[in-house]
Motif scaffolding. Structure first.
Motif, PDB file in Angstrom:
ATOM      1  N   UNK A  86      71.758  18.226  99.236  1.00  0.00           N
ATOM      2  CA  UNK A  86      72.287  18.613  97.920  1.00  0.00           C
ATOM      3  C   UNK A  86      73.597  19.387  98.059  1.00  0.00           C
ATOM      4  N   UNK A  87      73.650  20.275  99.029  1.00  0.00           N
ATOM      5  CA  UNK A  87      74.860  21.074  99.254  1.00  0.00           C
ATOM      6  C   UNK A  87      76.008  20.177  99.706  1.00  0.00           C
ATOM      7  N   UNK A  88      75.724  19.257 100.616  1.00  0.00           N
ATOM      8  CA  UNK A  88      76.761  18.323 101.074  1.00  0.00           C
ATOM      9  C   UNK A  88      77.283  17.511  99.895  1.00  0.00           C
ATOM     10  N   UNK A  89      76.394  17.083  99.024  1.00  0.00           N
ATOM     11  CA  UNK A  89      76.811  16.347  97.830  1.00  0.00           C
ATOM     12  C   UNK A  89      77.699  17.187  96.928  1.00  0.00           C
ATOM     13  N   UNK A  90      77.373  18.451  96.796  1.00  0.00           N
ATOM     14  CA  UNK A  90      78.210  19.353  96.001  1.00  0.00           C
ATOM     15  C   UNK A  90      79.616  19.424  96.582  1.00  0.00           C
ATOM     16  N   UNK A  91      79.707  19.612  97.894  1.00  0.00           N
ATOM     17  CA  UNK A  91      81.021  19.718  98.541  1.00  0.00           C
ATOM     18  C   UNK A  91      81.825  18.428  98.367  1.00  0.00           C
ATOM     19  N   UNK A  92      81.171  17.289  98.534  1.00  0.00           N
ATOM     20  CA  UNK A  92      81.881  16.008  98.369  1.00  0.00           C
ATOM     21  C   UNK A  92      82.404  15.857  96.943  1.00  0.00           C
ATOM     22  N   UNK A  93      81.589  16.207  95.971  1.00  0.00           N
ATOM     23  CA  UNK A  93      82.016  16.114  94.567  1.00  0.00           C
ATOM     24  C   UNK A  93      83.158  17.090  94.281  1.00  0.00           C
ATOM     25  N   UNK A  94      83.125  18.250  94.903  1.00  0.00           N
ATOM     26  CA  UNK A  94      84.188  19.239  94.717  1.00  0.00           C
ATOM     27  C   UNK A  94      85.527  18.689  95.192  1.00  0.00           C
ATOM     28  N   UNK A  95      85.516  18.003  96.309  1.00  0.00           N
ATOM     29  CA  UNK A  95      86.749  17.418  96.841  1.00  0.00           C
ATOM     30  C   UNK A  95      87.252  16.289  95.932  1.00  0.00           C
ATOM     31  N   UNK A  96      86.341  15.554  95.332  1.00  0.00           N
ATOM     32  CA  UNK A  96      86.755  14.509  94.387  1.00  0.00           C
ATOM     33  C   UNK A  96      87.456  15.152  93.189  1.00  0.00           C
ATOM     34  N   UNK A  97      86.907  16.253  92.697  1.00  0.00           N
ATOM     35  CA  UNK A  97      87.509  16.957  91.547  1.00  0.00           C
ATOM     36  C   UNK A  97      88.788  17.693  91.923  1.00  0.00           C
ATOM     37  N   UNK A  98      88.868  18.165  93.167  1.00  0.00           N
ATOM     38  CA  UNK A  98      90.011  18.954  93.634  1.00  0.00           C
ATOM     39  C   UNK A  98      90.496  18.403  94.971  1.00  0.00           C
ATOM     40  N   UNK A  99      91.263  17.316  94.951  1.00  0.00           N
ATOM     41  CA  UNK A  99      91.692  16.681  96.207  1.00  0.00           C
ATOM     42  C   UNK A  99      92.450  17.612  97.149  1.00  0.00           C
ATOM     43  N   UNK A 100      93.092  18.654  96.626  1.00  0.00           N
ATOM     44  CA  UNK A 100      93.804  19.587  97.497  1.00  0.00           C
ATOM     45  C   UNK A 100      92.852  20.354  98.416  1.00  0.00           C
ATOM     46  N   UNK A 101      91.562  20.328  98.120  1.00  0.00           N
ATOM     47  CA  UNK A 101      90.567  21.011  98.950  1.00  0.00           C
ATOM     48  C   UNK A 101      90.006  20.115 100.053  1.00  0.00           C
ATOM     49  N   UNK A 102      90.509  18.900 100.155  1.00  0.00           N
ATOM     50  CA  UNK A 102      90.005  17.959 101.159  1.00  0.00           C
ATOM     51  C   UNK A 102      90.086  18.537 102.569  1.00  0.00           C
ATOM     52  N   UNK A 103      91.051  19.389 102.807  1.00  0.00           N
ATOM     53  CA  UNK A 103      91.209  19.973 104.144  1.00  0.00           C
ATOM     54  C   UNK A 103      89.996  20.814 104.561  1.00  0.00           C
ATOM     55  N   UNK A 104      89.178  21.214 103.613  1.00  0.00           N
ATOM     56  CA  UNK A 104      88.004  22.028 103.912  1.00  0.00           C
ATOM     57  C   UNK A 104      86.737  21.208 104.173  1.00  0.00           C
ATOM     58  N   UNK A 105      86.747  19.912 103.836  1.00  0.00           N
ATOM     59  CA  UNK A 105      85.500  19.146 103.796  1.00  0.00           C
ATOM     60  C   UNK A 105      84.762  19.115 105.130  1.00  0.00           C
ATOM     61  N   UNK A 106      85.454  18.965 106.221  1.00  0.00           N
ATOM     62  CA  UNK A 106      84.775  18.902 107.521  1.00  0.00           C
ATOM     63  C   UNK A 106      83.999  20.201 107.787  1.00  0.00           C
ATOM     64  N   UNK A 107      84.650  21.342 107.577  1.00  0.00           N
ATOM     65  CA  UNK A 107      83.970  22.622 107.774  1.00  0.00           C
ATOM     66  C   UNK A 107      82.825  22.815 106.796  1.00  0.00           C
ATOM     67  N   UNK A 108      83.035  22.418 105.550  1.00  0.00           N
ATOM     68  CA  UNK A 108      81.964  22.556 104.550  1.00  0.00           C
ATOM     69  C   UNK A 108      80.762  21.706 104.916  1.00  0.00           C
ATOM     70  N   UNK A 109      80.982  20.469 105.332  1.00  0.00           N
ATOM     71  CA  UNK A 109      79.869  19.610 105.697  1.00  0.00           C
ATOM     72  C   UNK A 109      79.162  20.133 106.950  1.00  0.00           C
ATOM     73  N   UNK A 110      79.912  20.651 107.895  1.00  0.00           N
ATOM     74  CA  UNK A 110      79.290  21.286 109.059  1.00  0.00           C
ATOM     75  C   UNK A 110      78.403  22.439 108.611  1.00  0.00           C
ATOM     76  N   UNK A 111      78.901  23.222 107.678  1.00  0.00           N
ATOM     77  CA  UNK A 111      78.139  24.357 107.163  1.00  0.00           C
ATOM     78  C   UNK A 111      76.881  23.866 106.451  1.00  0.00           C
ATOM     79  N   UNK A 112      77.015  22.833 105.634  1.00  0.00           N
ATOM     80  CA  UNK A 112      75.872  22.309 104.889  1.00  0.00           C
ATOM     81  C   UNK A 112      74.752  21.862 105.830  1.00  0.00           C
ATOM     82  N   UNK A 113      75.129  21.163 106.893  1.00  0.00           N
ATOM     83  CA  UNK A 113      74.122  20.579 107.779  1.00  0.00           C
ATOM     84  C   UNK A 113      73.734  21.469 108.957  1.00  0.00           C
ATOM     85  N   UNK A 114      74.394  22.603 109.141  1.00  0.00           N
ATOM     86  CA  UNK A 114      74.111  23.506 110.251  1.00  0.00           C
ATOM     87  C   UNK A 114      72.759  24.185 110.073  1.00  0.00           C
TER      88      UNK A 114
END
Length: 179
Positions: A151-179
């Motif tokens: 669910x958290x990973x899905x939130x982060x992915x949707x956030x990047x869709x809404x705010x493409x300038x945040x794409x640079x954070x996605x790898x770290x966010x997904x690592x955090x979600x699944x850690x």
């Protein structure tokens, strides 16, 4: 694990995810200047945010924030306030970590969606109240933590869709979600 030990272990995970005290002032970050994962916007919202006692809560307070001060803020404004220690240790630590990054309401909604994915009936209201807490603690399956991570990973992915300038954070966010 005692309450203090559980908090200390959860805090260590948060601090690793939050850069171990590096000061950041990324213009894309809506929180503004940040250190230990605590943003200027957050410091301005709490009593005692004037870390250096100069009469103003500004970037200097963030820059001067010590690890001990950050730990005290995390203890009172997150861990104790939302009673994360009353959840199973791994789940409580994970919800705490995500709450620090996304805000409590987002983290609690993700937890409630994860509970529903595990066939437990809870209202998705973003409040970690007695019904959500009881549902978490009644679950005997090991499926809640993976469902929460998803669910958290899905939130982060949707956030990047809404705010493409945040794409640079996605790898770290997904690592955090699944850690």
């Amino acid at each position: 694990m005692t309450g203090d030990d559980a908090f200390a272990a959860a805090l260590e995970k948060v601090l690793v995810h939050e850069g171990q005290g590096q000061f950041s002032d990324d213009k894309v970050d809506p929180g503004g200047p940040t250190k230990w994962g605590i943003s200027l916007r957050f410091l301005q919202s709490i009593e005692g945010g004037d870390v250096n006692h100069d009469g103003a809560v500004d970037h200097n307070d963030v820059r001067e924030l010590t690890r001990e001060q950050a730990a005290a803020v995390y203890r009172s404004s997150w861990w104790d306030r939302y009673k994360y220690g009353s959840l199973a240790s791994q789940l409580g630590a994970k919800v705490f970590d995500i709450s620090v990054n996304t805000g409590p309401s987002v983290a609690h909604r993700a937890l409630q969606r994860a509970l529903r994915a595990c066939q437990l009936s809870v209202v998705e209201d973003g409040i970690l109240g007695p019904k959500t807490r009881a549902a978490c603690n009644s679950l005997v399956s090991d499926g809640l933590l993976p469902a929460f991570r998803s669910e958290v990973a899905g939130y982060y992915r949707a956030l990047v869709v809404r705010h493409p300038d945040m794409k640079k954070y996605i790898r770290g966010w997904l690592n955090r979600a699944y850690d």
